[in-house]
Design an enzyme around this catalytic site. Structure first.
Site, PDB file in Angstrom:
ATOM      1  N   ASP A   1      58.603   7.266   9.722  1.00 35.49           N
ATOM      2  CA  ASP A   1      57.557   6.562   8.985  1.00 35.49           C
ATOM      3  C   ASP A   1      58.113   6.104   7.632  1.00 35.49           C
ATOM      4  O   ASP A   1      58.833   6.849   6.954  1.00 35.49           O
ATOM      5  CB  ASP A   1      56.382   7.530   8.771  1.00 35.49           C
ATOM      6  CG  ASP A   1      55.135   6.842   8.267  1.00 35.49           C
ATOM      7  OD1 ASP A   1      54.686   5.893   8.924  1.00 35.49           O
ATOM      8  OD2 ASP A   1      54.617   7.250   7.199  1.00 35.49           O
TER       9      ASP A   1
ATOM     10  N   GLU B   1      75.456  15.652  15.956  1.00 37.14           N
ATOM     11  CA  GLU B   1      75.819  17.063  16.154  1.00 37.14           C
ATOM     12  C   GLU B   1      75.178  17.588  17.451  1.00 37.14           C
ATOM     13  O   GLU B   1      75.824  18.270  18.241  1.00 37.14           O
ATOM     14  CB  GLU B   1      75.280  17.823  14.937  1.00 37.14           C
ATOM     15  CG  GLU B   1      75.701  19.247  14.802  1.00 37.14           C
ATOM     16  CD  GLU B   1      74.919  19.874  13.646  1.00 37.14           C
ATOM     17  OE1 GLU B   1      74.815  19.268  12.540  1.00 37.14           O
ATOM     18  OE2 GLU B   1      74.377  20.982  13.855  1.00 37.14           O
TER      19      GLU B   1
HETATM   20  C1  NOJ Z   1      52.961   3.618   8.474  1.00 36.35           C
HETATM   21  C2  NOJ Z   1      52.108   4.119   9.594  1.00 36.35           C
HETATM   22  O1  NOJ Z   1      52.369   3.335  10.731  1.00 36.35           O
HETATM   23  C3  NOJ Z   1      50.685   4.017   9.121  1.00 36.35           C
HETATM   24  O2  NOJ Z   1      49.765   4.249  10.158  1.00 36.35           O
HETATM   25  C4  NOJ Z   1      50.490   4.988   7.986  1.00 36.35           C
HETATM   26  O3  NOJ Z   1      49.185   4.847   7.471  1.00 36.35           O
HETATM   27  C5  NOJ Z   1      51.492   4.703   6.864  1.00 36.35           C
HETATM   28  N1  NOJ Z   1      52.814   4.504   7.346  1.00 36.35           N
HETATM   29  C6  NOJ Z   1      51.519   5.862   5.879  1.00 36.35           C
HETATM   30  O4  NOJ Z   1      52.090   6.983   6.452  1.00 36.35           O
END
Ligand code: NOJ
Length: 540
Positions: free
Chosen positions: A208, A258
């Site tokens: 993310d 690894e």
């Molecule tokens: C991107 C994710 O896809 C989204 O759903 C989320 O709200 C934001 N990052 C924050 O983590």
């Protein structure tokens, strides 16, 4: 000869766990539901699944606010169920990717609670960005940055003596404090988290906010503080895409290698990388960094031949040059579904949008590189555009004063069978309520119906995936653009495979004589109808 790296042309299916299949009857999808759905995914023919976050979380952003990175939220199951899911997926040849959230955690995370209880300047606070405010009494935020989901990026805390004190940084909601990646404790903790899940057998991670993590060390004011919220993109150059982040990805790649050295199974890191240009994007997929990074420009392109050609050409030029492959995506849990995005704003989607979405899918599956499919995309599901305000749960909706309704409509639970909600989504009684209401017209899109109808989107995706595995021309490699009339794109893969898309509404002559191998809609020989894509083997 190069050994084949499975991820280079893999097709991965994004499972939004909450909305996939509910095994407990509480109206919320769960890990046992995902396990029950594996045969369906196996039939579709995907190489792997990416599971949206299922960790313990107060769910302020549906799990992207993680309170414990090493467990399963009871709503979704437990670690034993997780292990059963991984075993069952592997038995069917389906790899499993987790969603890891390293830019921020939940305000319920024990380290953040400790930081709140600790004093300014303490090691507990140094794991986050706790900073004194500006102005004589520190009552103004440390800088002018705005959060991605609206409002200031800073929240002031109350200190142990009851007085207003320092501020902490959160680039999303106040319930999602940003980690301070300049603190080695944070890096060490994530190293352990990766190993925890790799030891349980996962095949990799979707990362993310992978262009996040580091902020400009001095946290200076931004000349355009509202740019992130306005564009809904990470464009503040002081808060995103700092050069130090690349060292983290080099380390994570080394951890994956690894594990591969131990058992020969290649792991995959795919980054949610949102940066200003294809050239910047390419830096994230250098050979010792992430294997893949979502190339969002295709998703962002309007339904227009020139726009599609431009983003595809740029990606091929800048990303393929790194030695990696391009990772294409048209839909995900943050975006309006293609059927609606490319069509007219009708609640049940429009014929035009549906036809274009099918054509775009066939185009994507013909491009060199990897592709991600978002659950329901294979059913041709439209966005649910008429959800009532009181059921919306997306924090963007609340934090923008109810202006932006963007992300709930693509998260409505999947229809599996039957004529009425819950359409087989929950195993509970007919009266069991899915966490977001499903519209009546979802009946038309139920998986049972889609599987039985050879003209369904499901069959188009399944056939496309089968051909990708069967034809050496597809998957990795390059593409060669063919001359076409305006409004039409055509390209060759290998010596003889041709894909063409007609972005217009009137039929055009097909670039290859004869019947297509696969088409997104009915085609007469020699003709490519409007809003249609097709693949041919050029025998001439
Ligand atoms: C991107 C994710 O896809 C989204 O759903 C989320 O709200 C934001 N990052 C924050 O983590």
């Amino acid at each position: 000869m190069n050994r084949h790296h499975w991820w280079r042309d893999a097709v991965i299916y994004q499972v939004y766990v909450r909305s996939f299949l509910d095994s407990t009857g509480d109206g919320i999808g769960d890990l046992a539901g995902v396990r029950a759905g594996l045969p369906y995914l196996r039939k579709l023919g995907v190489d792997g699944i990416w599971l949206s976050p299922f960790y313990p979380s107060p769910q302020h952003d549906h799990g992207y606010d993680v309170a414990d990175y090493r467990d399963v939220d009871p709503v979704y199951g437990d670690l034993d169920e997780f292990d059963r899911l991984v075993t069952a997926a592997h038995r069917l040849g389906i790899r499993v990717l987790l969603d890891i959230v390293p830019n921020h955690c939940s305000s319920g995370h024990p380290w953040f609670r400790e930081a709140l209880a600790a004093a300014p300047g303490s090691p507990e606070r140094a794991r986050f960005h706790f900073v004194d405010g500006r102005g004589p009494d520190g009552s103004e935020p440390p800088n002018n940055w705005h959060a991605m989901f609206g409002g200031p990026a800073w929240t002031r805390v109350t200190e142990a003596d009851g007085r207003p004190g320092q501020w902490y940084l959160h680039m999303f909601t106040p319930e999602q404090p940003d980690w301070n990646w300049r603190n080695p404790e944070v890096a060490a903790e994530f190293d352990q988290v990766l190993r925890f899940w790799l030891d349980r057998g996962v095949d990799g991670f979707r990362i993310d906010v992978a262009a996040g993590l580091f902020k400009h060390p001095e946290l200076p004011d931004s000349p355009d503080p509202e740019a992130d919220a306005r564009t809904r993109d990470s464009v503040n150059p002081l808060a995103w895409n700092q050069p130090e982040v690349h060292d983290v990805w080099r380390h994570w790649r080394a951890v994956c290698e690894e594990y591969t050295a131990r058992d020969g199974r290649e792991r995959l890191l795919v980054g949610e990388v949102s940066v200003p240009s294809a050239r910047e994007h390419a830096k994230y997929v250098r050979p010792d960094e992430l294997h893949q990074a979502f190339f969002f420009d295709l998703l962002g392109a309007p339904w227009d031949a020139d726009a599609f050609r431009k983003v595809i050409s740029e990606a091929m030029q800048d990303i393929a040059g790194t030695g990696s492959t391009v990772t294409w995506v048209l839909n995900n849990h943050d975006q309006v579904r293609t059927v609606t995005r490319y069509g007219e704003p009708a609640p049940e989607g429009s014929g035009l949008g549906a036809a274009r979405a099918r054509a775009a899918a066939l185009l994507m599956l013909a491009l060199p590189g990897a592709a991600y499919i978002y659950q329901g995309e294979e059913l041709g599901l439209p966005e649910v555009v008429d959800l009532p305000d009181d059921v919306l749960t997306d924090p963007i909706f609340r934090r923008t004063g109810s202006r932006a309704r963007i992300r709930d409509g693509c998260r409505v639970p999947l229809p599996w069978s039957g004529q009425a909600s819950p359409f087989g989504f929950t195993s509970g009684a007919e009266s069991a309520k899915p966490w977001l209401p499903q519209p009546e017209y979802f009946a038309e899109y139920a998986t049972h119906r889609a599987l039985a109808d050879t003209r369904s989107s499901w069959h188009l995706y399944r056939d496309g995936l089968q051909l990708r595995s069967a034809l050496h021309q597809l998957g990795e490699g390059t593409l060669r653009w063919l001359d076409t009339q305006p409004g039409v794109l055509a390209f060759a893969r290998g010596d003889d495979l041709v894909c063409a898309v007609n972005f217009g509404t009137a039929p055009v002559p097909a670039p290859v004589a004869g019947t297509p191998l696969l088409a997104s809609g009915p085609c007469r020989p020699g003709e490519l109808p409007g809003s249609t894509a097709a693949w041919w083997i050029d025998g001439s």
